[in-house]
Design a protein around this motif. Structure first.
Motif, short mmCIF file in Angstrom:
data_model
loop_
_atom_site.label_atom_id
_atom_site.label_comp_id
_atom_site.label_asym_id
_atom_site.label_seq_id
_atom_site.Cartn_x
_atom_site.Cartn_y
_atom_site.Cartn_z
N ARG A 370 0.81 -1.23 0.00
CA ARG A 370 0.00 0.00 0.00
C ARG A 370 0.84 1.27 0.00
O ARG A 370 0.31 2.35 -0.21
N THR A 371 2.15 1.17 0.25
CA THR A 371 3.00 2.37 0.25
C THR A 371 3.74 2.57 -1.08
O THR A 371 4.49 3.53 -1.23
N LEU A 372 3.51 1.68 -2.04
CA LEU A 372 4.21 1.79 -3.33
C LEU A 372 3.67 2.98 -4.12
O LEU A 372 2.46 3.23 -4.13
N PRO A 373 4.53 3.70 -4.82
CA PRO A 373 4.05 4.80 -5.68
C PRO A 373 3.32 4.23 -6.88
O PRO A 373 3.81 3.30 -7.54
N ALA A 374 2.14 4.77 -7.16
CA ALA A 374 1.33 4.30 -8.27
C ALA A 374 0.82 5.49 -9.08
O ALA A 374 0.62 6.58 -8.53
N LEU A 375 0.60 5.27 -10.37
CA LEU A 375 0.13 6.34 -11.25
C LEU A 375 -1.32 6.07 -11.64
O LEU A 375 -1.68 4.96 -12.06
N TYR A 376 -2.14 7.11 -11.51
CA TYR A 376 -3.58 7.00 -11.77
C TYR A 376 -4.00 8.04 -12.79
O TYR A 376 -3.41 9.12 -12.89
N LYS A 377 -5.06 7.71 -13.54
CA LYS A 377 -5.71 8.65 -14.44
C LYS A 377 -7.21 8.52 -14.23
O LYS A 377 -7.78 7.44 -14.44
N ASP A 378 -7.82 9.61 -13.77
CA ASP A 378 -9.27 9.58 -13.47
C ASP A 378 -9.60 8.43 -12.52
O ASP A 378 -10.55 7.66 -12.73
N LYS A 379 -8.78 8.29 -11.47
CA LYS A 379 -8.95 7.27 -10.43
C LYS A 379 -8.73 5.85 -10.92
O LYS A 379 -8.96 4.88 -10.19
N LYS A 380 -8.30 5.70 -12.16
CA LYS A 380 -8.01 4.37 -12.70
C LYS A 380 -6.51 4.10 -12.62
O LYS A 380 -5.70 4.92 -13.04
N LEU A 381 -6.15 2.95 -12.05
CA LEU A 381 -4.73 2.60 -11.93
C LEU A 381 -4.14 2.33 -13.31
O LEU A 381 -4.65 1.52 -14.09
N LEU A 382 -3.05 3.06 -13.61
CA LEU A 382 -2.36 2.85 -14.87
C LEU A 382 -1.11 1.99 -14.72
O LEU A 382 -0.86 1.10 -15.52
N TRP A 383 -0.34 2.30 -13.64
CA TRP A 383 1.00 1.70 -13.61
C TRP A 383 1.54 1.72 -12.19
O TRP A 383 1.37 2.69 -11.46
N VAL A 384 2.22 0.64 -11.79
CA VAL A 384 2.96 0.57 -10.53
C VAL A 384 4.41 0.32 -10.92
O VAL A 384 4.81 -0.83 -11.18
N PRO A 385 5.24 1.37 -11.00
CA PRO A 385 6.60 1.23 -11.56
C PRO A 385 7.45 0.17 -10.89
O PRO A 385 8.13 -0.61 -11.55
N SER A 386 7.44 0.13 -9.56
CA SER A 386 8.34 -0.78 -8.86
C SER A 386 7.94 -2.25 -9.05
O SER A 386 8.75 -3.15 -8.85
N LEU A 387 6.69 -2.50 -9.43
CA LEU A 387 6.23 -3.87 -9.70
C LEU A 387 6.27 -4.18 -11.19
O LEU A 387 5.99 -5.30 -11.60
N ASP A 388 6.56 -3.13 -11.99
CA ASP A 388 6.48 -3.26 -13.45
C ASP A 388 5.08 -3.74 -13.84
O ASP A 388 4.92 -4.54 -14.77
N TYR A 389 4.08 -3.23 -13.14
CA TYR A 389 2.69 -3.62 -13.38
C TYR A 389 1.99 -2.55 -14.22
O TYR A 389 2.00 -1.37 -13.88
N TYR A 390 1.40 -2.97 -15.33
CA TYR A 390 0.62 -2.08 -16.18
C TYR A 390 -0.83 -2.56 -16.21
O TYR A 390 -1.08 -3.75 -16.43
N ALA A 391 -1.77 -1.66 -16.03
CA ALA A 391 -3.17 -2.01 -16.24
C ALA A 391 -3.39 -2.25 -17.73
O ALA A 391 -4.10 -3.17 -18.14
N LYS A 392 -2.73 -1.41 -18.55
CA LYS A 392 -2.78 -1.55 -20.00
C LYS A 392 -1.52 -0.92 -20.55
O LYS A 392 -1.29 0.27 -20.36
N LYS A 393 -0.70 -1.69 -21.19
CA LYS A 393 0.63 -1.23 -21.60
C LYS A 393 0.58 0.07 -22.41
O LYS A 393 1.40 0.95 -22.25
#
Length: 410
Positions: A370-393
């Protein structure tokens, strides 16, 4: 035996301490007392020979009605010698308790902030051998460990600024005699230096009696140097462990394996824990007594210095305490931004915030995730850089930079 204070010995000491490029300007803290005035004038002579300009800084704490007039008198003295001088005022409501400690913190904050604002990397301070002895006894009375008893270093790096103390082996009398003989300069006696309500003053007034018992400032200074050698050895062992056993994540957390941790000598373990908490947290390094209480062979779940310690079977994680993290921030495209303890730059407009989603298969405890930095657009999760996780590449394109700005060099 310490060298007698002369122009040649002073210049030799400075040349040995200041081996890097000093820049075109350096700063010196001057209270108006004999020690700081002597340092300012000697430093000015040395700097001129190297084409460097010195800038004198006086902090007016505003704790006495006459303090501003005294600061103005210092301004007049230095202006007459063509030395630039600025008065920094401690604004706001003054503390009623722990005045000494809070005034010292405010003084350093004002001085360092000024240096940062004016891109000056060297700040000279006039602490001398009696100050060193006072610091030693003050810390001894508070049951300090090795780091505290090593007292003040001749040169140290604080918040990116080098603090230089060329007078640490010279006595107060020696400095005053030099100021009178070679500069014929008056100075200001601060009456608070005689006020027994301050702990340091009580120790200062006890020094003559301690000297009769063999505890002279010179003897204390020698012990301080020997303790400092021990500190350096312990720091070397700490750094070796930090490099070889601690996993540093660009998500802003660390993991320490149990097998390596439980075989670590307690003194090194305390130093490792202190270093990591200082990197991750927001409240600085915890006091030694607090650190000793929480440093266990099998670490338990707890919070300390704005950090969360999260034990697992294989060891323990240290991450930020979620409630202490910065609020979400909207990032402008291609604009480098500091958020919380991260440096981030991305090619599109997004919001950076702590991760809210419970993503599958991260391998991380919930408190860490829960402390990882995450990027959102209109409250939708886009990307978690440290996990290399993309909602949609395809939602992320262009250059993305993410690094932990508080990770210190080891």
């Amino acid at each position: 035996m310490p060298e007698q204070l002369t122009r040649i010995s002073f210049e030799r000491r400075l040349n040995a301490l200041c081996t890097d490029d000093l820049g075109s300007e350096v700063a010196v803290a001057v209270s108006g007392g004999a020690d700081s005035l002597c340092l300012t004038l000697m430093l000015n002579d040395w700097a001129k020979s190297k084409g460097i300009e010195i800038i004198a800084l006086t902090v007016d704490h505003g704790l006495r009605p006459e303090s501003f007039q005294e600061a103005k008198r210092v301004h007049t003295w230095l202006s007459e010698r063509n030395i630039k001088h600025y008065i920094l005022k401690w604004e706001g409501i003054k503390p009623k308790t722990r005045i000494e400690e809070k005034a010292r913190e405010a003084r350093y904050e004002l001085l360092l902030d000024w240096c940062h604002a004016h891109k000056i990397t060297y700040l000279f301070l006039a602490h001398q051998i009696e100050d060193q002895a006072e610091t030693f006894f003050l810390r001894l009375s508070h049951s300090s460990g090795v780091d505290g008893l090593a007292a003040m270093k001749t040169i140290t790096l604080r918040d990116g600024i080098f603090l230089v103390r060329p007078f640490l082996e010279n006595s107060r009398v020696e400095i005053r005699n030099y100021l009178e003989k070679y500069y014929h300069q008056q100075w200001i006696e601060d009456p608070s230096n005689q006020d027994k309500k301050y702990e340091r003053v009580r120790i200062r007034q006890a020094l003559p009696e301690l000297e009769k018992l063999g505890l002279s400032p010179q003897a204390v200074s020698l012990s301080v140097k020997r303790i400092a050698r021990v500190r350096l050895c312990l720091e070397t062992l700490r750094d070796s462990f930090l490099k070889t056993n601690v996993k540093w994540s660009n998500g802003g957390y660390v993991f320490i394996p149990q097998e390596a941790w439980e075989n670590l000598p307690r003194e090194i373990a305390l130093r490792v824990l202190s270093f990591v908490l200082g990197c991750i947290g927001t409240k600085g390094v915890p006091r030694l007594d607090k650190l000793e209480k929480c440093c266990e062979i099998k670490m338990s779940s707890q919070t300390l210095s704005g950090c969360e310690i999260v034990p697992v079977k294989q060891g323990f994680f240290i991450c930020r305490e979620l409630s202490k993290m910065s609020p979400p921030v909207k990032l402008k495209p291609n604009t480098p931004t500091y958020w919380d303890r991260f440096y981030v730059c991305i090619s599109k407009e997004v919001v950076i915030a702590p991760l809210r989603e419970a993503l599958p298969k991260t391998g991380l405890p919930a408190k860490v995730r829960r402390t990882l930095p995450a990027l959102y657009k209109d409250k939708k999760l886009l990307w978690v850089p440290s996990l290399d996780y993309y909602a949609k590449k395809d939602d992320i394109n262009g250059t993305v930079i993410l690094k932990v700005s508080k990770w210190k060099k080891i």
